[in-house]
Write a protein that holds these residues in place. Structure first.
Motif, PDB file in Angstrom:
ATOM      1  N   PHE A   1      14.877 -10.530  -7.101  1.00 28.05           N
ATOM      2  CA  PHE A   1      14.017 -10.751  -8.254  1.00 28.05           C
ATOM      3  C   PHE A   1      12.556 -10.899  -7.837  1.00 28.05           C
ATOM      4  N   ASP A   2      12.306 -11.674  -6.763  1.00 30.11           N
ATOM      5  CA  ASP A   2      10.918 -11.927  -6.387  1.00 30.11           C
ATOM      6  C   ASP A   2      10.212 -10.658  -5.942  1.00 30.11           C
ATOM      7  N   LYS A   3      10.969  -9.722  -5.340  1.00 27.95           N
ATOM      8  CA  LYS A   3      10.360  -8.439  -4.963  1.00 27.95           C
ATOM      9  C   LYS A   3       9.983  -7.643  -6.208  1.00 27.95           C
ATOM     10  N   CYS A   4      10.853  -7.696  -7.223  1.00 25.45           N
ATOM     11  CA  CYS A   4      10.529  -7.021  -8.492  1.00 25.45           C
ATOM     12  C   CYS A   4       9.209  -7.553  -9.044  1.00 25.45           C
ATOM     13  N   GLY A   5       9.086  -8.880  -9.047  1.00 27.09           N
ATOM     14  CA  GLY A   5       7.864  -9.495  -9.568  1.00 27.09           C
ATOM     15  C   GLY A   5       6.644  -9.135  -8.751  1.00 27.09           C
ATOM     16  N   ALA A   6       6.800  -9.102  -7.433  1.00 24.75           N
ATOM     17  CA  ALA A   6       5.657  -8.778  -6.565  1.00 24.75           C
ATOM     18  C   ALA A   6       5.194  -7.346  -6.785  1.00 24.75           C
ATOM     19  N   VAL A   7       6.144  -6.421  -6.895  1.00 26.40           N
ATOM     20  CA  VAL A   7       5.784  -5.013  -7.123  1.00 26.40           C
ATOM     21  C   VAL A   7       5.131  -4.849  -8.484  1.00 26.40           C
ATOM     22  N   TRP A   8       5.668  -5.522  -9.506  1.00 23.91           N
ATOM     23  CA  TRP A   8       5.081  -5.436 -10.848  1.00 23.91           C
ATOM     24  C   TRP A   8       3.642  -5.951 -10.846  1.00 23.91           C
ATOM     25  N   CYS A   9       3.414  -7.115 -10.244  1.00 17.94           N
ATOM     26  CA  CYS A   9       2.068  -7.688 -10.202  1.00 17.94           C
ATOM     27  C   CYS A   9       1.108  -6.770  -9.468  1.00 17.94           C
TER      28      CYS A   9
ATOM     29  N   SER B   1       0.825  -1.214   0.000  1.00 16.17           N
ATOM     30  CA  SER B   1       0.000   0.000   0.000  1.00 16.17           C
ATOM     31  C   SER B   1       0.854   1.257   0.000  1.00 16.17           C
ATOM     32  N   CYS B   2       2.128   1.131   0.408  1.00 19.49           N
ATOM     33  CA  CYS B   2       3.016   2.295   0.407  1.00 19.49           C
ATOM     34  C   CYS B   2       3.291   2.799  -1.006  1.00 19.49           C
ATOM     35  N   LEU B   3       2.919   2.032  -2.026  1.00 13.68           N
ATOM     36  CA  LEU B   3       3.126   2.445  -3.411  1.00 13.68           C
ATOM     37  C   LEU B   3       1.844   2.940  -4.081  1.00 13.68           C
ATOM     38  N   HIS B   4       0.793   3.089  -3.293  1.00  9.15           N
ATOM     39  CA  HIS B   4      -0.493   3.478  -3.887  1.00  9.15           C
ATOM     40  C   HIS B   4      -0.459   4.881  -4.477  1.00  9.15           C
ATOM     41  N   TRP B   5       0.427   5.747  -3.978  1.00  9.87           N
ATOM     42  CA  TRP B   5       0.518   7.095  -4.538  1.00  9.87           C
ATOM     43  C   TRP B   5       0.951   7.049  -6.000  1.00  9.87           C
ATOM     44  N   ILE B   6       1.707   6.025  -6.387  1.00 11.16           N
ATOM     45  CA  ILE B   6       2.098   5.879  -7.793  1.00 11.16           C
ATOM     46  C   ILE B   6       0.881   5.512  -8.628  1.00 11.16           C
ATOM     47  N   VAL B   7       0.101   4.567  -8.124  1.00 20.71           N
ATOM     48  CA  VAL B   7      -1.118   4.158  -8.829  1.00 20.71           C
ATOM     49  C   VAL B   7      -2.049   5.348  -8.998  1.00 20.71           C
ATOM     50  N   SER B   8      -2.270   6.099  -7.918  1.00 22.12           N
ATOM     51  CA  SER B   8      -3.164   7.258  -7.986  1.00 22.12           C
ATOM     52  C   SER B   8      -2.650   8.292  -8.971  1.00 22.12           C
TER      53      SER B   8
ATOM     54  N   SER C   1       6.430   4.243 -18.302  1.00 22.71           N
ATOM     55  CA  SER C   1       6.665   5.292 -17.311  1.00 22.71           C
ATOM     56  C   SER C   1       7.121   4.760 -15.961  1.00 22.71           C
ATOM     57  N   ILE C   2       7.018   3.438 -15.740  1.00 21.97           N
ATOM     58  CA  ILE C   2       7.432   2.853 -14.463  1.00 21.97           C
ATOM     59  C   ILE C   2       8.333   1.657 -14.748  1.00 21.97           C
ATOM     60  N   VAL C   3       9.546   1.689 -14.224  1.00 23.45           N
ATOM     61  CA  VAL C   3      10.460   0.558 -14.365  1.00 23.45           C
ATOM     62  C   VAL C   3      10.841   0.062 -12.976  1.00 23.45           C
ATOM     63  N   ILE C   4      10.659  -1.232 -12.766  1.00 20.54           N
ATOM     64  CA  ILE C   4      11.028  -1.888 -11.507  1.00 20.54           C
ATOM     65  C   ILE C   4      12.313  -2.661 -11.795  1.00 20.54           C
TER      66      ILE C   4
ATOM     67  N   VAL D   1       9.844  -4.680 -15.962  1.00 21.16           N
ATOM     68  CA  VAL D   1      10.826  -5.145 -14.974  1.00 21.16           C
ATOM     69  C   VAL D   1      12.168  -5.372 -15.666  1.00 21.16           C
ATOM     70  N   PHE D   2      13.247  -4.865 -15.034  1.00 21.78           N
ATOM     71  CA  PHE D   2      14.592  -5.011 -15.600  1.00 21.78           C
ATOM     72  C   PHE D   2      15.513  -5.609 -14.544  1.00 21.78           C
ATOM     73  N   HIS D   3      16.060  -6.795 -14.840  1.00 20.71           N
ATOM     74  CA  HIS D   3      17.114  -7.368 -14.004  1.00 20.71           C
ATOM     75  C   HIS D   3      17.961  -8.276 -14.883  1.00 20.71           C
ATOM     76  N   SER D   4      18.946  -8.924 -14.304  1.00 23.78           N
ATOM     77  CA  SER D   4      19.903  -9.687 -15.108  1.00 23.78           C
ATOM     78  C   SER D   4      19.272 -10.831 -15.880  1.00 23.78           C
ATOM     79  N   GLN D   5      18.113 -11.345 -15.411  1.00 25.30           N
ATOM     80  CA  GLN D   5      17.464 -12.476 -16.074  1.00 25.30           C
ATOM     81  C   GLN D   5      16.344 -12.057 -17.033  1.00 25.30           C
ATOM     82  N   SER D   6      16.142 -10.752 -17.197  1.00 25.89           N
ATOM     83  CA  SER D   6      15.111 -10.294 -18.132  1.00 25.89           C
ATOM     84  C   SER D   6      15.507 -10.672 -19.558  1.00 25.89           C
ATOM     85  N   PRO D   7      14.547 -11.049 -20.406  1.00 25.01           N
ATOM     86  CA  PRO D   7      14.873 -11.407 -21.796  1.00 25.01           C
ATOM     87  C   PRO D   7      15.554 -10.246 -22.514  1.00 25.01           C
ATOM     88  N   PRO D   8      16.509 -10.542 -23.376  1.00 25.66           N
ATOM     89  CA  PRO D   8      17.254  -9.479 -24.075  1.00 25.66           C
ATOM     90  C   PRO D   8      16.345  -8.491 -24.812  1.00 25.66           C
ATOM     91  N   GLU D   9      15.272  -9.016 -25.450  1.00 23.49           N
ATOM     92  CA  GLU D   9      14.396  -8.098 -26.197  1.00 23.49           C
ATOM     93  C   GLU D   9      13.651  -7.152 -25.266  1.00 23.49           C
TER      94      GLU D   9
END
Length: 459
Positions: free
Chosen positions: A281-289, A255-262, A338-341, A313-321
């Motif tokens: 990585f799992d935190k990136c996925g959780a925030v994205w979802c 909920s601390c990220l709701h200001w971004i959604v709004s 506009s939002i990159v995790i 989402v951008f991390h070392s395991q993200s697909p090259p494309e």
């Protein structure tokens, strides 16, 4: 008393000045850039501790041409005297950064190549010494016998004028094991091997935007730099940035990220770009979802395909494309994205203009990562009085240079935010109650912080 004339220094300064003449928009270097480059061209080791956006890359971009001019001088430094076609090696940690650096150098009019993905034709030209700047990661140079042998060839013994280690703070962080474990990338701890393959007297230049006193010592040790290494430091203070720490509970449901959604829902075109950093990585996925679900249909612009999504989402395991899409789209003001995790894979040297908010979901790994990420906030977002912002950055600098931990930083920032301060002129400071992250102002670095469940040793 007038400074005594030094013909060797005068020759170096003259070569730099002549190199700058044809460069549009660059009349002279900043004092810090000049100090680093002059020391490096003289054949001495140097370390440039300069903030993101300061112009670190310009230092090594100028070096080959300036070396070429110096080779004709009667006061040419010894390591350049045999260089008919000066070559500089640049080691960088990330493929995305290397690609950026090659493109930037080529746009600058330099011949540049990446050894990481060189074509057979390029490899022949590399071995012939046809490129002024050769980029690669430590693994490429240290582990590949072809490139190690290249450094001992006549072409490179005569023409290599220096080695540059970019993002040098990662040398000890990634190159040395911690607490009995394995090093993340052990070749970062073996870069000094390259010096033994080059001709004697080849200088090394270490560049970084952040390195605390202990890290500086570790860099010097691991790169086998001289005891006379020159350290040149630029001030990291950014008077336009506000820092805030928001302590969250382990049960927080994001909920601390709701200001971004709004903000995106209410004004998607004007809200601005957001970078959200996570340590795992799992935190990136959780925030994205979470953000994607909270935005609903507004997570996309048009057809629901990945390149129309506002969040990536951008991390070392993200697909090259996907990495390529993010690196290209996040630079454009008109982009849907506009939002990159991201993990810290996206926090080194890559230039993204117009980033308005940087959020750390959990504290950064260390103060060095924090300073790297702060610098993504665009300079023209002035929301604080200079006096207030300077006070905050003094706290950051004290914690950084005194080797205090992140708890000290968050406590100090929270204390500063609780002080009663009057707005000055047009720079209205949000009230101290803003720590709750209801509507953060632009130009802000935010730390949602789980004080009860944070493990400073986690990856």
């Amino acid at each position: 008393m007038a400074e005594a004339q030094d013909p060797a220094k005068d020759a170096i300064r003259d070569s730099i000045a002549k190199t700058l003449l044809p460069l549009e928009g660059i009349d002279c270097l900043k004092p810090e850039q000049s100090a680093v480059l002059e020391h490096f061209l003289s054949g001495n080791d140097a370390m440039g501790l300069l903030p993101t956006g300061f112009g670190k890359s310009l230092i090594y971009q100028i070096a080959p041409a300036a070396s070429g001019l110096l080779s004709f001088s009667a006061h040419c430094p010894k390591h350049i005297q045999t260089a008919k076609y000066p070559i500089l090696i640049v080691l960088s940690p990330l493929m995305a950064l290397i690609k950026d650096q090659v493109v930037e150098a080529q746009q600058f009019g330099l011949s540049a190549v990446s050894l990481c993905n060189a074509s057979p034709c390029d490899e022949r030209r590399i071995l012939d010494g046809s490129f002024q700047l050769m980029f690669g990661n430590p693994e490429t140079f240290v582990l590949d016998p072809k490139w190690r042998d290249m450094l001992q060839s006549t072409v490179f013994q005569e023409n290599l004028v220096g080695i540059v280690v970019d993002e040098a703070h990662k040398t000890p962080n990634w190159g040395e094991a911690k607490k009995g474990g394995k090093a993340f990338r052990e070749t970062f701890g073996r870069i000094a091997e390259l010096r033994s393959l080059c001709k004697q007297g080849t200088p090394i230049l270490a560049l970084t935007a952040s390195a605390d006193p202990q890290t500086r010592k570790d860099i010097v040790r691991l790169l086998n730099m001289s005891k006379d290494t020159k350290f040149v430091e630029g001030c990291p203070n950014r008077i336009n940035i506000r820092l805030s720490a928001n302590r969250i509970k382990p049960t927080d449901n994001l909920s601390c990220l709701h200001w971004i959604v709004s903000g995106v829902k209410e004004n998607p075109t004007e809200f601005g770009k957001v970078l959200i950093y996570c340590k795992e990585f799992d935190k990136c996925g959780a925030v994205w979802c979470h953000l994607k679900a909270a935005l609903g249909d507004q997570a996309y612009v048009g057809k629901k395909v990945y390149y129309n999504c506002r969040i990536q989402v951008f991390h070392s395991q993200s697909p090259p494309e996907l990495k390529e899409h993010i690196l290209h789209s996040f630079r454009k003001n008109s982009s849907v994205l506009s939002i990159v995790i991201a993990t810290t894979a996206l926090s080194m040297g890559i230039n993204f203009p117009n980033v308005r908010y940087v959020v750390n979901y959990g504290p950064p790994e260390d103060m060095e990562d924090m300073l790297q990420q702060i610098d993504y906030i665009l300079e023209n977002f002035n929301v604080l009085s200079p006096k207030y912002a300077e006070g905050i950055m003094q706290i950051v600098n004290k914690v950084f240079h005194d080797n205090l931990d992140l708890d000290d930083l968050f406590d100090a920032i929270s204390d500063e935010l609780s002080n009663d301060m009057e707005p000055s002129g047009d720079n209205h400071m949000p009230p101290a109650s803003w720590v709750s992250l209801e509507t953060p102002p632009e130009g802000v670095l935010v730390f949602p912080y789980d004080n009860e469940n944070y493990d400073s040793d986690s990856d």
